[in-house]
Scaffold this motif. Structure first.
Motif, PDB file in Angstrom:
ATOM      1  N   GLY A  72       0.805  -1.219   0.000  1.00  0.00           N
ATOM      2  CA  GLY A  72       0.000   0.000   0.000  1.00  0.00           C
ATOM      3  C   GLY A  72       0.836   1.266   0.000  1.00  0.00           C
ATOM      4  N   LYS A  73       2.041   1.188  -0.556  1.00  0.00           N
ATOM      5  CA  LYS A  73       2.949   2.336  -0.504  1.00  0.00           C
ATOM      6  C   LYS A  73       2.316   3.552  -1.151  1.00  0.00           C
ATOM      7  CE  LYS A  73       6.264   0.620  -3.124  1.00  0.00           C
ATOM      8  NZ  LYS A  73       7.498   0.362  -3.861  1.00  0.00           N
ATOM      9  N   LEU A  74       2.448   4.666  -0.485  1.00  0.00           N
ATOM     10  CA  LEU A  74       1.937   5.934  -0.985  1.00  0.00           C
ATOM     11  C   LEU A  74       2.979   6.594  -1.874  1.00  0.00           C
ATOM     12  CD1 LEU A  74       0.337   7.444   2.239  1.00  0.00           C
ATOM     13  CD2 LEU A  74      -0.839   6.340   0.329  1.00  0.00           C
ATOM     14  N   TYR A  75       2.498   7.345  -2.840  1.00  0.00           N
ATOM     15  CA  TYR A  75       3.379   8.100  -3.725  1.00  0.00           C
ATOM     16  C   TYR A  75       3.166   9.584  -3.484  1.00  0.00           C
ATOM     17  CZ  TYR A  75       4.606   3.865  -6.122  1.00  0.00           C
ATOM     18  OH  TYR A  75       5.109   2.610  -6.417  1.00  0.00           O
ATOM     19  N   PHE A  76       4.277  10.316  -3.472  1.00  0.00           N
ATOM     20  CA  PHE A  76       4.296  11.749  -3.245  1.00  0.00           C
ATOM     21  C   PHE A  76       5.015  12.423  -4.408  1.00  0.00           C
ATOM     22  CE2 PHE A  76       4.443   9.518   0.742  1.00  0.00           C
ATOM     23  CZ  PHE A  76       3.603  10.230   1.597  1.00  0.00           C
ATOM     24  N   LEU A  77       4.658  13.662  -4.695  1.00  0.00           N
ATOM     25  CA  LEU A  77       5.428  14.446  -5.654  1.00  0.00           C
ATOM     26  C   LEU A  77       6.731  14.862  -4.987  1.00  0.00           C
ATOM     27  CD1 LEU A  77       2.610  16.686  -7.136  1.00  0.00           C
ATOM     28  CD2 LEU A  77       3.591  14.602  -8.111  1.00  0.00           C
ATOM     29  N   THR A  78       7.818  14.852  -5.742  1.00  0.00           N
ATOM     30  CA  THR A  78       9.114  15.221  -5.170  1.00  0.00           C
ATOM     31  C   THR A  78       9.233  16.743  -5.056  1.00  0.00           C
ATOM     32  OG1 THR A  78      10.227  15.350  -7.309  1.00  0.00           O
ATOM     33  CG2 THR A  78      10.237  13.189  -6.183  1.00  0.00           C
ATOM     34  N   ASP A  79      10.114  17.159  -4.179  1.00  0.00           N
ATOM     35  CA  ASP A  79      10.395  18.588  -4.045  1.00  0.00           C
ATOM     36  C   ASP A  79      10.963  19.140  -5.346  1.00  0.00           C
ATOM     37  OD1 ASP A  79       9.558  18.458  -1.403  1.00  0.00           O
ATOM     38  OD2 ASP A  79      11.589  18.312  -0.594  1.00  0.00           O
ATOM     39  N   GLN A  80      11.801  18.353  -6.001  1.00  0.00           N
ATOM     40  CA  GLN A  80      12.388  18.798  -7.269  1.00  0.00           C
ATOM     41  C   GLN A  80      11.297  19.049  -8.309  1.00  0.00           C
ATOM     42  OE1 GLN A  80      15.150  16.096  -9.125  1.00  0.00           O
ATOM     43  NE2 GLN A  80      15.787  17.594 -10.635  1.00  0.00           N
ATOM     44  N   PHE A  81      10.338  18.132  -8.392  1.00  0.00           N
ATOM     45  CA  PHE A  81       9.243  18.332  -9.349  1.00  0.00           C
ATOM     46  C   PHE A  81       8.456  19.589  -9.002  1.00  0.00           C
ATOM     47  CE2 PHE A  81       4.726  17.959 -10.282  1.00  0.00           C
ATOM     48  CZ  PHE A  81       4.782  17.931 -11.660  1.00  0.00           C
ATOM     49  N   GLU A  82       8.157  19.771  -7.734  1.00  0.00           N
ATOM     50  CA  GLU A  82       7.343  20.921  -7.330  1.00  0.00           C
ATOM     51  C   GLU A  82       8.023  22.248  -7.664  1.00  0.00           C
ATOM     52  OE1 GLU A  82       6.170  20.082  -3.287  1.00  0.00           O
ATOM     53  OE2 GLU A  82       4.541  18.780  -3.988  1.00  0.00           O
ATOM     54  N   GLN A  83       9.351  22.258  -7.754  1.00  0.00           N
ATOM     55  CA  GLN A  83      10.071  23.465  -8.162  1.00  0.00           C
ATOM     56  C   GLN A  83       9.865  23.764  -9.649  1.00  0.00           C
ATOM     57  OE1 GLN A  83      14.141  22.761  -7.055  1.00  0.00           O
ATOM     58  NE2 GLN A  83      13.713  22.963  -4.869  1.00  0.00           N
ATOM     59  N   HIS A  84       9.393  22.769 -10.396  1.00  0.00           N
ATOM     60  CA  HIS A  84       9.159  22.930 -11.839  1.00  0.00           C
ATOM     61  C   HIS A  84       7.671  22.848 -12.183  1.00  0.00           C
ATOM     62  CE1 HIS A  84      13.424  21.878 -11.616  1.00  0.00           C
ATOM     63  NE2 HIS A  84      13.529  22.609 -12.705  1.00  0.00           N
ATOM     64  N   GLN A  85       6.841  23.208 -11.236  1.00  0.00           N
ATOM     65  CA  GLN A  85       5.382  23.130 -11.407  1.00  0.00           C
ATOM     66  C   GLN A  85       4.905  23.954 -12.607  1.00  0.00           C
ATOM     67  OE1 GLN A  85       3.649  21.121  -9.244  1.00  0.00           O
ATOM     68  NE2 GLN A  85       1.775  21.414 -10.383  1.00  0.00           N
ATOM     69  N   GLU A  86       5.483  25.128 -12.804  1.00  0.00           N
ATOM     70  CA  GLU A  86       5.058  25.975 -13.932  1.00  0.00           C
ATOM     71  C   GLU A  86       5.315  25.287 -15.266  1.00  0.00           C
ATOM     72  OE1 GLU A  86       6.099  30.134 -14.163  1.00  0.00           O
ATOM     73  OE2 GLU A  86       6.144  30.257 -11.973  1.00  0.00           O
ATOM     74  N   THR A  87       6.453  24.651 -15.398  1.00  0.00           N
ATOM     75  CA  THR A  87       6.760  23.915 -16.623  1.00  0.00           C
ATOM     76  C   THR A  87       5.756  22.803 -16.827  1.00  0.00           C
ATOM     77  OG1 THR A  87       9.119  24.406 -16.385  1.00  0.00           O
ATOM     78  CG2 THR A  87       8.523  22.572 -17.842  1.00  0.00           C
ATOM     79  N   PHE A  88       5.440  22.082 -15.768  1.00  0.00           N
ATOM     80  CA  PHE A  88       4.436  21.016 -15.858  1.00  0.00           C
ATOM     81  C   PHE A  88       3.106  21.580 -16.343  1.00  0.00           C
ATOM     82  CE2 PHE A  88       0.815  18.919 -13.796  1.00  0.00           C
ATOM     83  CZ  PHE A  88       0.876  17.689 -14.444  1.00  0.00           C
ATOM     84  N   GLU A  89       2.678  22.701 -15.790  1.00  0.00           N
ATOM     85  CA  GLU A  89       1.391  23.297 -16.192  1.00  0.00           C
ATOM     86  C   GLU A  89       1.402  23.670 -17.673  1.00  0.00           C
ATOM     87  OE1 GLU A  89      -1.292  23.151 -14.473  1.00  0.00           O
ATOM     88  OE2 GLU A  89      -0.298  22.477 -12.646  1.00  0.00           O
ATOM     89  N   THR A  90       2.497  24.235 -18.128  1.00  0.00           N
ATOM     90  CA  THR A  90       2.618  24.591 -19.549  1.00  0.00           C
ATOM     91  C   THR A  90       2.514  23.341 -20.427  1.00  0.00           C
ATOM     92  OG1 THR A  90       4.032  26.480 -19.023  1.00  0.00           O
ATOM     93  CG2 THR A  90       4.150  25.625 -21.278  1.00  0.00           C
ATOM     94  N   ILE A  91       3.232  22.307 -20.059  1.00  0.00           N
ATOM     95  CA  ILE A  91       3.211  21.073 -20.837  1.00  0.00           C
ATOM     96  C   ILE A  91       1.841  20.415 -20.787  1.00  0.00           C
ATOM     97  CG2 ILE A  91       4.173  18.740 -21.001  1.00  0.00           C
ATOM     98  CD1 ILE A  91       6.765  19.928 -19.728  1.00  0.00           C
ATOM     99  N   SER A  92       1.247  20.376 -19.618  1.00  0.00           N
ATOM    100  CA  SER A  92      -0.037  19.678 -19.476  1.00  0.00           C
ATOM    101  C   SER A  92      -1.145  20.365 -20.274  1.00  0.00           C
ATOM    102  CB  SER A  92      -0.428  19.534 -18.003  1.00  0.00           C
ATOM    103  OG  SER A  92      -0.685  20.777 -17.413  1.00  0.00           O
ATOM    104  N   GLU A  93      -1.043  21.669 -20.470  1.00  0.00           N
ATOM    105  CA  GLU A  93      -2.025  22.363 -21.305  1.00  0.00           C
ATOM    106  C   GLU A  93      -1.958  21.880 -22.741  1.00  0.00           C
ATOM    107  OE1 GLU A  93      -1.526  26.602 -20.926  1.00  0.00           O
ATOM    108  OE2 GLU A  93      -1.845  26.522 -18.753  1.00  0.00           O
ATOM    109  N   GLU A  94      -0.769  21.566 -23.208  1.00  0.00           N
ATOM    110  CA  GLU A  94      -0.605  21.063 -24.574  1.00  0.00           C
ATOM    111  C   GLU A  94      -1.088  19.638 -24.721  1.00  0.00           C
ATOM    112  OE1 GLU A  94       3.050  21.711 -26.578  1.00  0.00           O
ATOM    113  OE2 GLU A  94       3.329  23.687 -25.697  1.00  0.00           O
ATOM    114  N   VAL A  95      -0.954  18.860 -23.647  1.00  0.00           N
ATOM    115  CA  VAL A  95      -1.332  17.453 -23.682  1.00  0.00           C
ATOM    116  C   VAL A  95      -2.839  17.279 -23.567  1.00  0.00           C
ATOM    117  CG1 VAL A  95      -1.097  15.243 -22.464  1.00  0.00           C
ATOM    118  CG2 VAL A  95       0.887  16.698 -22.784  1.00  0.00           C
ATOM    119  N   SER A  96      -3.469  18.105 -22.745  1.00  0.00           N
ATOM    120  CA  SER A  96      -4.910  17.954 -22.463  1.00  0.00           C
ATOM    121  C   SER A  96      -5.792  18.338 -23.601  1.00  0.00           C
ATOM    122  CB  SER A  96      -5.286  18.788 -21.239  1.00  0.00           C
ATOM    123  OG  SER A  96      -4.546  18.375 -20.137  1.00  0.00           O
TER     124      SER A  96
END
Length: 91
Positions: free
Chosen positions: A67-91
């Motif tokens: 039942g291991k839980l998964y968390f977002l990494t601190d490194q990823f959270e520092q790049h949240q804006e990039t993720f949002e930009t990319i996810s807009e193109e994917v969605s």
């Protein structure tokens, strides 16, 4: 990290499902079964995507095997804006 995000979410098959997984984990930590139920995807599919996300330092698992839980990494959270930009193109 930005190159890895582009690859994971826009440059490879399954990017849309990985975006959905990250959005769920941004809400709260979850295990693979919860993600499979919430996203209406096969457990093996979720497991594959979690492995890819972990390999690229987007998610990190808890130390429990069952039942291991998964968390977002601190490194990823520092790049949240990039993720949002990319996810807009994917969605």
């Amino acid at each position: 990290m930005e190159k890895a995000l582009w690859y994971l979410f826009a440059g490879s098959r399954g990017g849309a499902n990985r975006v959905r997984i990250v959005r769920e984990l941004a809400d709260r930590p979850r295990n693979a079964n919860e993600l499979a139920d919430e996203l209406d995807l096969n457990y093996n599919t979720i497991d594959h995507h979690l492995d890819m996300l972990e390999d690229h330092n987007v998610v990190e698992p808890s130390e429990h095997d069952y039942g291991k839980l998964y968390f977002l990494t601190d490194q990823f959270e520092q790049h949240q804006e990039t993720f949002e930009t990319i996810s807009e193109e994917v969605s």
